[in-house]
Motif scaffolding. Structure first.
Motif, mmCIF file in Angstrom:
data_model
loop_
_atom_site.group_PDB
_atom_site.id
_atom_site.type_symbol
_atom_site.label_atom_id
_atom_site.label_comp_id
_atom_site.label_asym_id
_atom_site.label_seq_id
_atom_site.Cartn_x
_atom_site.Cartn_y
_atom_site.Cartn_z
ATOM 1 N N THR A 62 0.835 -1.196 0.000
ATOM 2 C CA THR A 62 0.000 0.000 0.000
ATOM 3 C C THR A 62 0.871 1.247 0.000
ATOM 4 N N LEU A 63 0.315 2.352 -0.457
ATOM 5 C CA LEU A 63 1.071 3.608 -0.482
ATOM 6 C C LEU A 63 1.367 4.088 0.929
ATOM 7 N N PHE A 64 0.386 3.963 1.806
ATOM 8 C CA PHE A 64 0.521 4.330 3.218
ATOM 9 C C PHE A 64 -0.027 3.182 4.058
ATOM 10 N N ALA A 65 0.326 3.191 5.341
ATOM 11 C CA ALA A 65 -0.172 2.151 6.248
ATOM 12 C C ALA A 65 -0.236 2.712 7.657
ATOM 13 N N LEU A 66 -1.011 2.052 8.509
ATOM 14 C CA LEU A 66 -1.123 2.467 9.903
ATOM 15 C C LEU A 66 -0.113 1.725 10.763
ATOM 16 N N ASP A 67 0.519 2.463 11.672
ATOM 17 C CA ASP A 67 1.441 1.817 12.602
ATOM 18 C C ASP A 67 0.665 1.275 13.796
ATOM 19 N N ASP A 68 1.375 0.831 14.820
ATOM 20 C CA ASP A 68 0.717 0.219 15.976
ATOM 21 C C ASP A 68 -0.058 1.233 16.817
ATOM 22 N N LYS A 69 0.158 2.543 16.576
ATOM 23 C CA LYS A 69 -0.601 3.585 17.264
ATOM 24 C C LYS A 69 -1.726 4.132 16.380
ATOM 25 N N VAL A 77 5.251 4.800 -0.619
ATOM 26 C CA VAL A 77 5.621 6.198 -0.845
ATOM 27 C C VAL A 77 6.868 6.536 -0.034
ATOM 28 N N GLU A 78 7.788 7.267 -0.633
ATOM 29 C CA GLU A 78 8.995 7.695 0.073
ATOM 30 C C GLU A 78 8.694 8.889 0.977
ATOM 31 N N LYS A 79 7.898 9.815 0.453
ATOM 32 C CA LYS A 79 7.512 11.022 1.187
ATOM 33 C C LYS A 79 6.300 11.606 0.472
ATOM 34 N N TRP A 80 5.789 12.724 0.957
ATOM 35 C CA TRP A 80 4.707 13.395 0.253
ATOM 36 C C TRP A 80 4.806 14.885 0.477
ATOM 37 N N ASP A 81 4.255 15.640 -0.468
ATOM 38 C CA ASP A 81 4.264 17.097 -0.388
ATOM 39 C C ASP A 81 2.873 17.625 -0.722
ATOM 40 N N THR A 88 -2.888 20.487 -4.150
ATOM 41 C CA THR A 88 -2.039 19.609 -4.955
ATOM 42 C C THR A 88 -1.169 18.754 -4.051
ATOM 43 N N TRP A 89 -1.277 17.440 -4.219
ATOM 44 C CA TRP A 89 -0.507 16.476 -3.438
ATOM 45 C C TRP A 89 0.380 15.678 -4.381
ATOM 46 N N THR A 90 1.646 15.512 -3.998
ATOM 47 C CA THR A 90 2.554 14.679 -4.782
ATOM 48 C C THR A 90 3.124 13.584 -3.892
ATOM 49 N N PHE A 91 3.220 12.388 -4.474
ATOM 50 C CA PHE A 91 3.647 11.203 -3.738
ATOM 51 C C PHE A 91 4.749 10.479 -4.509
ATOM 52 N N PRO A 92 6.023 10.799 -4.259
ATOM 53 C CA PRO A 92 7.115 10.054 -4.911
ATOM 54 C C PRO A 92 7.218 8.635 -4.320
ATOM 55 N N LEU A 93 7.371 7.633 -5.174
ATOM 56 C CA LEU A 93 7.523 6.250 -4.729
ATOM 57 C C LEU A 93 8.947 5.990 -4.279
ATOM 58 N N ARG A 94 9.125 5.079 -3.328
ATOM 59 C CA ARG A 94 10.475 4.736 -2.883
ATOM 60 C C ARG A 94 11.147 3.812 -3.889
ATOM 61 N N ASP A 138 5.608 11.346 -13.944
ATOM 62 C CA ASP A 138 6.766 10.540 -14.318
ATOM 63 C C ASP A 138 6.606 9.164 -13.679
ATOM 64 N N ASP A 139 7.545 8.262 -13.930
ATOM 65 C CA ASP A 139 7.421 6.877 -13.466
ATOM 66 C C ASP A 139 7.414 6.747 -11.947
ATOM 67 N N LYS A 140 7.949 7.737 -11.248
ATOM 68 C CA LYS A 140 8.097 7.609 -9.795
ATOM 69 C C LYS A 140 7.166 8.517 -8.998
ATOM 70 N N THR A 141 6.324 9.305 -9.665
ATOM 71 C CA THR A 141 5.543 10.321 -8.944
ATOM 72 C C THR A 141 4.048 10.219 -9.242
ATOM 73 N N ILE A 142 3.253 10.178 -8.178
ATOM 74 C CA ILE A 142 1.798 10.236 -8.277
ATOM 75 C C ILE A 142 1.377 11.663 -7.933
ATOM 76 N N LYS A 143 0.504 12.235 -8.743
ATOM 77 C CA LYS A 143 0.029 13.599 -8.507
ATOM 78 C C LYS A 143 -1.481 13.580 -8.336
ATOM 79 N N MET A 144 -1.950 14.234 -7.276
ATOM 80 C CA MET A 144 -3.380 14.339 -7.015
ATOM 81 C C MET A 144 -3.738 15.800 -6.823
#
Length: 526
Positions: A62-69, A77-81, A88-94, A138-144
């Motif tokens: 998954t792009l994101f996931a929930l931790d134990d909290k 996803v490596e990070k997001w802006d 505008t949201w951008t999600f570069p893949l790791r 591009d191949d590594k970036t999702i834009k919303m």
């Protein structure tokens, strides 16, 4: 809103385990697990069935996931802006992401996956209604790009329950969302062995040797997913007592759900561990089909809310009060959105009030077809408890028994009652799946776009939209209470109490993590 109810799940924080990321699996180690249901459907977007969700977490990521909290963390996803206007949201893949066939994961794959998921999932639908552009520059970036600010973007992309936004190759994700996929190619820590899959007997997964875990320790559903066994075998054993005997004889290494009445047999055995994996628990529900008589009439559905008595359901299906609680809130008791507004006098077995409402509604004796699953421990007495309660209130009830997977297929059909249709069925949701009005799939009242049952109520949808746009927790809580009050007037489902389920881990297995969903990575076998 990254914290999805910290007060509600503080107990989960204590058990996070640190994973030795280089730990190799022992030679041909095989983890054998007895789960709550047989696997017959492998498309976690087409169905919300929990067994298919478990399958999804093994083979997909998954792009994101929930931790134990229960906080949202990046996964694929490596990070997001976000832009200053929050539109505008951008999600570069790791780096290092690859499909099981060896091809690299691209942003186009993820865009196609999000679109297919967003057409089916209740939170996905709501998010997509705010999206003006979803693309892969591009191949590594999702834009919303959003039409207006939306307060639940990351919560939605990191949702842990069905339908989970699992990423699939574009060629698979382009399948019509109402058509089941047959290709289980993912990018997760295990690979589905379709050639060894025998519905009614077993499902097999093998370790993905090319999977690159995140560097962080595994926590909940986030962090480094390290497969520590070569094979995971789901062995279908329909009888709970037979499952327990198999565990005691080391024929299986884990039982997902142990009925409380069988716990004493396990707890006295040295080396067998009992733990509540999903400490937030689950919520029982009765789901109405509003397309056909008698439940096309909201007042008839209101009569059901008065006729039912939560405690009887909990006593019959859980039994031990240590593992259940009565709760008249659509949102889990103990969660930030907990409220009883509009439901204070319901779910207490008031047959007199129910009869009065049926008379006012002009109920003509149309049969209520209850689908009754017979093969899932802790759920197989839900319909049988409802039947006498409804009959006492004046309903004519047709109880039809079937296994859970048959029910899962049938509930998706809109056929009339005399052609194989249905009036109601019983299930449960993970508490984290129903924390708020947008997350709760059974509150989606968008007509044909809603999940099976297909409620259609513009007022509920207006309130859900208002909740999604709101960022102030106090105002969100008030909107949630308004949703609950509206759902008392236009019922979509009936909550039948909360419960937790104990999991038993055998003598040779260890490392099962606390999580809102079953996570079999990090589990190893001696």
């Amino acid at each position: 809103m990254l914290n999805m109810g910290r007060r509600f799940v503080c107990a989960l924080a204590a058990a996070a385990a640190v994973v030795p990321f280089a730990a190799p699996a022992s030679a041909q180690s095989a983890l054998k697990v007895a789960l709550h249901s047989d696997l017959k459907i492998i498309d976690p977007i087409w169905t919300t069935a929990l067994i298919t969700q478990h399958h999804g977490y093994l083979v997909y990521d998954t792009l994101f996931a929930l931790d134990d909290k229960l906080q949202v963390k990046p996964q694929m996803v490596e990070k997001w802006d976000t832009s200053p206007d929050k539109l505008t949201w951008t999600f570069p893949l790791r780096d290092g992401l690859a499909w099981h066939d060896g091809k690299p994961v691209t942003a186009e794959d993820c865009v196609a996956s999000l679109k297919r998921w967003g057409a089916k999932d209740t939170m996905g639908q709501k998010l997509m209604s705010f999206v003006s552009e979803l693309s892969a520059p591009d191949d590594k970036t999702i834009k919303m790009v959003l039409k207006e600010p939306y307060g639940l973007v990351l919560n939605t992309l990191g949702k842990p329950g069905s339908n989970v936004p699992f990423m699939m190759p574009k060629r698979v994700a382009e399948t019509d969302p109402n058509t089941q996929i047959t290709d289980a190619t993912g990018s997760g820590p295990f690979i589905f062995k379709k050639d060894e899959w025998k519905p009614g007997e077993k499902a097999v997964y093998v370790r993905n040797t090319n999977y690159k875990p995140r560097a962080e320790p595994s926590a909940g559903l986030s962090g480094g997913k390290v497969a520590k066994v070569d094979r995971v075998e789901w062995v279908w054993i329909p009888d709970a007592q037979t499952q327990v005997n198999a565990l005691l004889n080391d024929e299986v290494d884990m039982i997902e759900i142990v009925p409380p009445d069988l716990l004493p047999l396990i707890q006295k055995e040295k080396g067998i561990k009992v733990q509540v994996v999903n400490q937030a628990g689950r919520q029982y529900s009765m789901r109405f089909n509003v397309l056909h008589k008698p439940f096309d009439n909201a007042k008839v559905r209101q009569a059901v809310l008065y006729a039912l008595n939560q405690k009887d359901f909990l006593d019959a299906n859980v039994g031990n009060p240590e593992f259940y609680k009565e709760c008249k809130s659509l949102f889990p008791c103990g969660s930030p959105s907990e409220t009883t507004r509009g439901w204070e006098d319901k779910l207490s077995g008031n047959a007199v009030k129910a009869k009065q409402l049926l008379t006012e509604a002009g109920y003509d004796g149309a049969p209520v077809v209850l689908m009754h699953q017979t093969d899932i421990a802790g759920h197989n007495n839900l319909a049988t408890v409802a039947k006498p309660q409804l009959e006492k209130a004046g309903f004519k009830v047709d109880l039809q028994s079937m296994d859970w997977q048959t029910l899962v297929g049938r509930r998706a059909k809109k056929d009339p009652l005399n052609a194989g249709g249905w009036s109601a069925f019983f299930t449960s949701w993970a508490a984290v799946d129903v924390l708020d009005p947008v997350a709760a799939a059974f509150l989606n009242a968008s007509c044909d776009k809603a999940t099976f049952g297909w409620p259609c109520d513009p007022e509920l949808e207006k309130l859900r939209d208002a909740y999604a746009k709101e960022t102030d927790p106090a105002k969100q809580k008030e909107i949630a209470a308004q949703v609950q009050a509206r759902a008392a007037e236009y019922p979509t489902h009936a909550p039948l109490g909360q419960f937790t389920t104990p999991t038993a881990v055998g003598r040779k297995a260890s490392g099962l993590l606390p999580s809102p969903a079953l996570a079999l990575w990090n589990v190893e076998k001696k």
